[in-house]
Design a protein around this motif. Structure first.
Motif, mmCIF file in Angstrom:
data_model
loop_
_atom_site.group_PDB
_atom_site.id
_atom_site.type_symbol
_atom_site.label_atom_id
_atom_site.label_comp_id
_atom_site.label_asym_id
_atom_site.label_seq_id
_atom_site.Cartn_x
_atom_site.Cartn_y
_atom_site.Cartn_z
ATOM 1 N N VAL A 1 -7.974 -30.886 37.492
ATOM 2 C CA VAL A 1 -8.172 -30.664 36.056
ATOM 3 C C VAL A 1 -9.215 -31.648 35.531
ATOM 4 N N GLY A 2 -10.325 -31.128 35.054
ATOM 5 C CA GLY A 2 -11.359 -31.972 34.457
ATOM 6 C C GLY A 2 -12.501 -32.332 35.379
ATOM 7 N N ILE A 3 -12.405 -32.018 36.693
ATOM 8 C CA ILE A 3 -13.503 -32.410 37.583
ATOM 9 C C ILE A 3 -14.619 -31.370 37.592
ATOM 10 N N PHE A 4 -14.302 -30.137 37.180
ATOM 11 C CA PHE A 4 -15.300 -29.081 37.143
ATOM 12 C C PHE A 4 -15.626 -28.722 35.693
ATOM 13 N N GLN A 5 -16.899 -28.709 35.369
ATOM 14 C CA GLN A 5 -17.309 -28.390 34.003
ATOM 15 C C GLN A 5 -17.059 -26.931 33.658
ATOM 16 N N THR A 6 -17.079 -26.059 34.656
ATOM 17 C CA THR A 6 -16.934 -24.622 34.387
ATOM 18 C C THR A 6 -15.480 -24.174 34.316
ATOM 19 N N ILE A 7 -14.532 -25.008 34.794
ATOM 20 C CA ILE A 7 -13.106 -24.687 34.667
ATOM 21 C C ILE A 7 -12.392 -25.941 34.176
ATOM 22 N N THR B 1 -9.497 -26.230 32.422
ATOM 23 C CA THR B 1 -8.064 -26.174 32.164
ATOM 24 C C THR B 1 -7.246 -26.093 33.441
ATOM 25 N N LYS B 2 -5.980 -26.514 33.349
ATOM 26 C CA LYS B 2 -5.073 -26.479 34.498
ATOM 27 C C LYS B 2 -4.810 -25.040 34.936
ATOM 28 N N SER B 3 -4.624 -24.134 33.968
ATOM 29 C CA SER B 3 -4.365 -22.731 34.315
ATOM 30 C C SER B 3 -5.559 -22.124 35.040
ATOM 31 N N GLY B 4 -6.770 -22.484 34.610
ATOM 32 C CA GLY B 4 -7.971 -21.976 35.266
ATOM 33 C C GLY B 4 -8.092 -22.485 36.692
ATOM 34 N N ILE B 5 -7.723 -23.747 36.912
ATOM 35 C CA ILE B 5 -7.748 -24.336 38.253
ATOM 36 C C ILE B 5 -6.773 -23.596 39.166
ATOM 37 N N LYS B 6 -5.550 -23.359 38.688
ATOM 38 C CA LYS B 6 -4.544 -22.675 39.500
ATOM 39 C C LYS B 6 -4.998 -21.271 39.898
ATOM 40 N N LYS B 7 -5.614 -20.570 38.951
ATOM 41 C CA LYS B 7 -6.107 -19.227 39.256
ATOM 42 C C LYS B 7 -7.207 -19.270 40.310
ATOM 43 N N ALA B 8 -8.109 -20.247 40.177
ATOM 44 C CA ALA B 8 -9.216 -20.353 41.128
ATOM 45 C C ALA B 8 -8.713 -20.689 42.535
ATOM 46 N N ILE B 9 -7.694 -21.567 42.619
ATOM 47 C CA ILE B 9 -7.118 -21.913 43.923
ATOM 48 C C ILE B 9 -6.499 -20.677 44.564
ATOM 49 N N LYS B 10 -5.713 -19.926 43.780
ATOM 50 C CA LYS B 10 -5.036 -18.743 44.309
ATOM 51 C C LYS B 10 -6.020 -17.652 44.733
ATOM 52 N N LYS B 11 -7.190 -17.616 44.083
ATOM 53 C CA LYS B 11 -8.218 -16.635 44.446
ATOM 54 C C LYS B 11 -9.071 -17.105 45.622
ATOM 55 N N GLY B 12 -8.811 -18.317 46.119
ATOM 56 C CA GLY B 12 -9.592 -18.849 47.228
ATOM 57 C C GLY B 12 -10.973 -19.314 46.833
ATOM 58 N N LEU B 13 -11.128 -19.680 45.554
ATOM 59 C CA LEU B 13 -12.441 -20.089 45.046
ATOM 60 C C LEU B 13 -12.621 -21.609 45.052
ATOM 61 N N ILE B 14 -11.551 -22.338 45.383
ATOM 62 C CA ILE B 14 -11.656 -23.793 45.504
ATOM 63 C C ILE B 14 -11.378 -24.175 46.955
#
Length: 287
Positions: A23-29, A31-44
């Protein structure tokens, strides 16, 4: 997939779950919810491998954010903020006049904090959050919390009146040299101390005063309401004004200049100040 951002994890004292650390390390995401979605989509990816929300970060890892080729690019706010103090727990930034602290608008101080502040290395790091408010037309210092425990402790300091705030304003009309205004606001106790520093004659307004203000309570629009209540509204105020005494085009002459408090974790005394805007010094000579 298209690589969007890369982050190198510094040395950490304690391991922390990826979904919390990111949370906070990426300028484009931001929020915590956005991070969780990106992880689950295999984007992180961590060290070039897909992972899960249960992954622990220990320090030294390479974390990469990707974007699907058919996904729209996230539009982030471009707003540079002046940071006057920052450590791993909190920050003090300068809020220009004419910007909301938070809310549903895109251009807010809250939305610009992640790109202007360093991510906390504490285990309870969160997206940076303003601890108090400043009105849209008011300029000055704003206190920011960077961890969940800091936000709780700073909020308690405000509640217990252990954070001292000093404002400067330009007011209209003759005033006593100093006084305490204690008129209730919304049926709640409200106290403002003021001292006149300088007074000049004005062809349009009769007299203008440079006033130092020390609120002892934090009611909404307290300073503006209190000064109008004694017949000396703040110059440029279009909401709390006297008929025929409104200055257009220059904004509100109210500035949050000084913050003083004891740091809730390091216990050091924090004293941060910000000089008056140029529109003040065009009326009063400040030494």
């Amino acid at each position: 997939m298209i690589k969007v951002e890369t982050h190198k994890v510094p040395e950490l004292k304690n391991r922390i779950r990826l979904q919390e650390y990111a949370v906070g390390i990426f300028q484009t995401i931001p929020t915590k919810s956005g991070i969780k979605k990106a992880i689950k989509k295999g984007l992180i990816l961590v060290n070039d491998e897909t992972t899960s929300t249960a992954k622990y970060i220990i320090g030294g890892e390479k974390i990469e954010l990707y974007q699907s080729e058919n996904e729209e690019v996230f539009t982030r706010l471009q707003l540079d903020l002046e940071v006057l103090f920052e450590d791993d727990y909190l920050a003090i930034i300068y809020k220009p006049a004419g910007i909301l602290v938070s809310g549903n608008k895109f251009v807010t101080i809250a939305n610009a904090l992640t790109q202007n502040l360093q991510k906390s290395k504490q285990q309870d790091a969160v997206k940076p959050q303003p601890i108090h408010r400043l009105d849209y037309p008011t300029s000055g210092l704003l206190l920011i919390g960077k961890t969940s425990s800091t936000i709780i402790k700073l909020s308690a300091l405000f509640k217990n009146k252990e954070i001292s705030k000093t404002y400067f304003a330009i007011t209209i009309g003759l005033m006593n040299s100093e006084a305490i205004i204690n008129s209730p606001i919304d049926e709640k106790e409200s106290i403002t101390n003021y001292t006149i520093l300088q007074t000049v004659k004005s062809e349009r307004f009769g007299f203008l005063n440079l006033v130092k203000l020390s609120p002892k309570t934090g009611r909404k629009h307290q300073l503006r309401k209190h000064l109008l209540g004694i017949g000396n509204p703040i110059l440029g105020d279009k909401e709390y004004f006297l008929e025929g005494k409104v200055l257009n085009g220059k904004g509100l002459y109210l500035h949050a200049s000084i913050l003083e408090f004891i740091h809730p974790f390091t216990k050091e005394k924090i004293y941060t100040s910000k000089e008056l805007p140029k529109k003040f010094t065009k009326i009063f000579s400040i030494t």
